[in-house]
Design a protein around this motif. Structure first.
Motif, PDB file in Angstrom:
ATOM      1  N   VAL A   1      23.826  -1.133  -8.556  1.00 36.38           N
ATOM      2  CA  VAL A   1      22.314  -1.092  -6.546  1.00 36.38           C
ATOM      3  C   VAL A   1      23.003  -2.312  -5.898  1.00 36.38           C
ATOM      4  O   VAL A   1      23.132  -3.521  -6.106  1.00 36.38           O
ATOM      5  N   HIS A   2      23.198  -1.482  -4.993  1.00 34.28           N
ATOM      6  CA  HIS A   2      22.602  -2.176  -3.678  1.00 34.28           C
ATOM      7  C   HIS A   2      21.581  -2.742  -2.901  1.00 34.28           C
ATOM      8  O   HIS A   2      22.085  -3.071  -1.703  1.00 34.28           O
ATOM      9  N   SER A   3      20.717  -1.915  -3.098  1.00 33.14           N
ATOM     10  CA  SER A   3      19.475  -1.422  -2.589  1.00 33.14           C
ATOM     11  C   SER A   3      18.436  -1.104  -3.325  1.00 33.14           C
ATOM     12  O   SER A   3      18.310  -0.740  -4.004  1.00 33.14           O
ATOM     13  N   LEU A   4      17.557  -2.463  -3.056  1.00 29.88           N
ATOM     14  CA  LEU A   4      16.012  -2.270  -4.165  1.00 29.88           C
ATOM     15  C   LEU A   4      14.842  -2.502  -3.245  1.00 29.88           C
ATOM     16  O   LEU A   4      15.252  -3.464  -2.709  1.00 29.88           O
ATOM     17  N   THR A   5      14.273  -1.423  -2.760  1.00 28.85           N
ATOM     18  CA  THR A   5      12.506  -1.920  -2.934  1.00 28.85           C
ATOM     19  C   THR A   5      11.601  -2.267  -3.567  1.00 28.85           C
ATOM     20  O   THR A   5      11.618  -1.320  -4.449  1.00 28.85           O
ATOM     21  N   LEU A   6      10.123  -2.714  -3.397  1.00 26.15           N
ATOM     22  CA  LEU A   6       9.284  -2.633  -4.355  1.00 26.15           C
ATOM     23  C   LEU A   6       8.415  -3.383  -3.209  1.00 26.15           C
ATOM     24  O   LEU A   6       8.025  -4.032  -2.787  1.00 26.15           O
ATOM     25  N   GLY A   7       7.805  -2.644  -3.998  1.00 23.84           N
ATOM     26  CA  GLY A   7       5.908  -2.042  -3.527  1.00 23.84           C
ATOM     27  C   GLY A   7       5.201  -3.190  -4.166  1.00 23.84           C
ATOM     28  O   GLY A   7       4.839  -0.985  -5.103  1.00 23.84           O
ATOM     29  N   GLY A   8       3.668  -3.193  -3.719  1.00 27.03           N
ATOM     30  CA  GLY A   8       2.436  -2.604  -4.576  1.00 27.03           C
ATOM     31  C   GLY A   8       1.993  -3.987  -5.973  1.00 27.03           C
ATOM     32  O   GLY A   8       1.601  -5.315  -5.149  1.00 27.03           O
ATOM     33  N   HIS A   9       1.991  -4.005  -6.174  1.00 20.66           N
ATOM     34  CA  HIS A   9       1.582  -4.803  -7.630  1.00 20.66           C
ATOM     35  C   HIS A   9       1.937  -5.732  -7.728  1.00 20.66           C
ATOM     36  O   HIS A   9       3.469  -5.776  -8.254  1.00 20.66           O
ATOM     37  N   PHE A  10       1.159  -7.213  -7.705  1.00 19.56           N
ATOM     38  CA  PHE A  10       1.813  -8.401  -8.341  1.00 19.56           C
ATOM     39  C   PHE A  10       2.274  -8.310  -9.553  1.00 19.56           C
ATOM     40  O   PHE A  10       3.578  -9.762  -9.307  1.00 19.56           O
ATOM     41  N   LEU A  11       2.181  -7.927 -10.824  1.00 17.62           N
ATOM     42  CA  LEU A  11       3.020  -7.883 -12.036  1.00 17.62           C
ATOM     43  C   LEU A  11       4.555  -7.557 -11.718  1.00 17.62           C
ATOM     44  O   LEU A  11       5.680  -7.753 -12.427  1.00 17.62           O
ATOM     45  N   LEU A  12       4.922  -6.579 -10.283  1.00 20.73           N
ATOM     46  CA  LEU A  12       6.244  -6.662  -9.919  1.00 20.73           C
ATOM     47  C   LEU A  12       7.873  -7.785  -9.931  1.00 20.73           C
ATOM     48  O   LEU A  12       8.083  -7.904  -9.784  1.00 20.73           O
TER      49      LEU A  12
END
Length: 609
Positions: A397-408
């Motif tokens: 993995v060279h690119s990671l995008t996370l969005g949304g709930h705080f549990l992430l």
């Protein structure tokens, strides 16, 4: 002719002479009128005869010109070109312009026959349409592509027509990303001017890649006999006449498409909001042995039932998808155990607002794809983990995008990403983000991150997100010192001064013994959005730019390192800079984009204010 002279005063004799002369003159006038009318009639007849003769000569000239054009066409070297070479030229044109087949088939009869006998140039479907147009366009395209050629399909359904945007006088305005950002690239549906006629040009900002998208007419039963695919009926209809086919557009289109799933190599279907025949997506089911990329995306975060389609297949379902490597599902239903979500290299998921997956099942999706290279996940609703979370190493993995709930953030705490280059976080954070990021960097053995974004994107339903004090990075100096390879930094919702001080000229701290170093020496792009500032915010910005982009030469070397110059600065809804500061910044930085916070204070438009 001189006028008659009468004696004064009038006498009986002179009056009689005057009456006689008047009568003779009137007779002469009538005679001249008759002669003039006859001459004008003769002239008009001569003009008519001449015009008729001219028209005859023009028709003869036109016929001769057609003969000349036909003879020149017959003598053209291209006509002597073997069909094998002409077909090769068609294929070259197809590589540059996937929709060129429609134009090639409209040139002449022989080119049309050859184009229709070359299925490969019809194998890339690029269609931007509405549900009021004829669905037979897809049928026509599929029929011309034959039975064996792999299909590359991109369909963009415009359910709601966007209102025209006003002209923008300058760059100092707020630039709002797509509602799918940052998980999805912009939809490029612009038409190259050399591909389609002018009345088919569409300017529509937010398609994958740079391929053009054709807008063929609604085919009729005699479509195959048309000399040009751009003829036919206009798509503009009376507001009182809504065709019945619009209610069934999706069912007709996906009936044709599903029949060819065995040939799908790439399938992209995007729509801007719910449409009447959306249930037709249930037809996407079964084997797709050639499929490499699959995407179904909706701009609107609507509420859907769980369709019995391929992304909702159970883990026990046997599906033949040996080549599938890229999956994008945005605002459409899917199951965490679907066989479609296995063995991928690129994964882009934006769950429905009604979807509430436990955290361990989201982690299970990632663990089923050990060869992942690009990951983008957005979950507005997340439940606590049912099973204990296990550490997961994704070596590619060279690119990671996370969005949304705080549990992430807990999901991020379970990952190890040794070659990570891009990290984009748009999470409603409840804890300090620098601790989560620093822990990830430590576990991953300091990967060469070149892009970092925290709370910078504008996401759908932004009013539900919370960026409170717990989600603001406080100790910038510590975090940025761990990012020596960083080239792009975009931050939203943080205090402006500490960040700018950390990026500025290193200064001695009398309370600590440390080696002075530049923070992020490779930094070239800086973006700030909704960063609250105090009285010295603008001063710190100027000092930081002065340190990194001096007027002459380069910044001073500290610790043997000279920082790169900033090439782009974005400054949105932070604080008013003033015209003098803007002019000064533009002399130091190649590209400066700034929007005044006073222009728009809508909480929905600015979720971080």
């Amino acid at each position: 002719m001189s006028l008659p002279v009468f004696a004064e005063p009038p006498t009986k004799e002179t009056l009689a002479d005057a009456r006689r002369i008047l009568e003779e003159t009137r007779v002469s006038v009538r005679d001249f009128n008759t002669r003039i009318d006859a001459a004008e009639a003769a002239l008009a007849q001569i003009v008519r005869d001449s015009q008729y003769a001219i028209r005859e000569m023009e028709e003869q000239r036109s016929a001769l010109q057609k003969q000349v054009a036909y003879a020149m066409s017959y003598l053209s070297p291209l006509r002597r070109l073997p069909l094998e070479l002409l077909r090769e030229i068609f294929l070259w044109s197809f590589e540059d312009q996937p929709c060129s087949a429609w134009v090639l088939a409209a040139v002449c009869t022989s080119w049309r026959r050859l184009a229709l006998r070359t299925p490969l140039i019809w194998s890339k479907i690029r269609l931007m349409t509405t549900q009021h147009t004829s669905a037979d366009t897809i049928r026509l395209w599929l029929e011309r592509s034959g039975n064996d050629v792999p299909l590359d399909i991109e369909i963009f359904l415009r359910v709601a027509h966007a209102k025209p945007k006003p002209d923008v006088p300058s760059l100092r305005v707020r630039r709002t990303p797509s509602t799918l950002a940052p998980l999805t690239p912009s939809w490029n549906v612009s038409f190259p001017s050399h591909t389609l006629p002018s009345h088919y040009m569409v300017s529509h900002p937010p398609a994958v890649g740079n391929a053009p998208i054709a807008l063929p007419p609604s085919p009729t039963t005699s479509q195959e006999n048309l000399s040009s695919p751009f003829g036919g009926h206009s798509q503009e209809r009376s507001p009182n006449t809504v065709p019945l086919s619009s209610m069934h557009w999706g069912h007709i289109v996906f009936f044709y498409l599903a029949q060819q799933m065995k040939r799908w190599e790439r399938f992209v279907f995007r729509f801007d909001k719910q449409f009447t025949s959306m249930g037709a997506l249930k037809a996407i089911n079964g084997d797709a042995p050639c499929l490499k990329e699959f995407e179904v995306s909706s701009v609107e975060a609507a509420f859907f039932a769980e369709w019995p389609w391929l992304p909702n297949a159970s883990s026990s379902t046997t599906v033949d998808l040996p080549n599938l490597r890229t999956v994008t599902l945005q605002h459409t239903p899917f199951k965490w155990c679907s066989p479609m979500l296995r063995g991928l290299h690129t994964l882009n998921l934006r769950a429905l607002p009604t979807s509430h997956l436990p955290l361990d099942r989201i982690l299970h999706i990632l663990s089923n794809n050990p060869q992942l290279k690009t990951v983008a996940l957005h979950f507005q609703g997340v439940l606590p983990a049912i099973l204990p979370l296990k550490n997961l190493t994704l070596s590619h993995v060279h690119s990671l995008t996370l969005g949304g709930h705080f549990l992430l953030t807990q999901l991020l705490d379970s990952l190890t990403l040794p070659i990570l280059e891009s990290l984009i976080l748009d999470i409603e954070a409840r804890d300090a983000m620098e601790d989560v990021i620093s822990s990830l960097l430590t576990r991953s053995n300091r990967p060469p991150i070149q892009q970092l974004s925290i709370a910078y994107g504008v996401v759908a339903n932004a009013a539900t997100f919370y960026y409170g004090p717990g989600g603001i990075v406080i100790t910038w100096t510590t975090l940025l010192s761990e990012l020596p390879h960083l080239k792009t930094l975009t931050i939203g919702g943080t205090a402006l001064e500490p960040l700018l001080i950390a990026l500025g000229l290193p200064e001695d701290d009398p309370n600590q013994s440390q080696t002075l170093v530049w923070a992020c020496p490779a930094l070239e792009v800086l973006g700030l959005r909704s960063c609250h500032a105090h009285n010295e915010g603008v001063t710190k910005l100027v000092q930081m730019v002065e340190a990194r982009n001096p007027e002459h030469g380069t910044a001073p070397a500290i610790g043997g390192v000279t920082p790169a110059k900033l090439s782009r600065l974005e400054f949105h809804e932070c604080t008013s800079l003033g015209e003098d500061v803007m002019q000064w910044l533009e002399t130091r930085i190649e590209e400066v984009i700034c929007s005044d916070p006073a222009n728009d204070r809508s909480p929905l438009a600015h979720p971080y204010l």
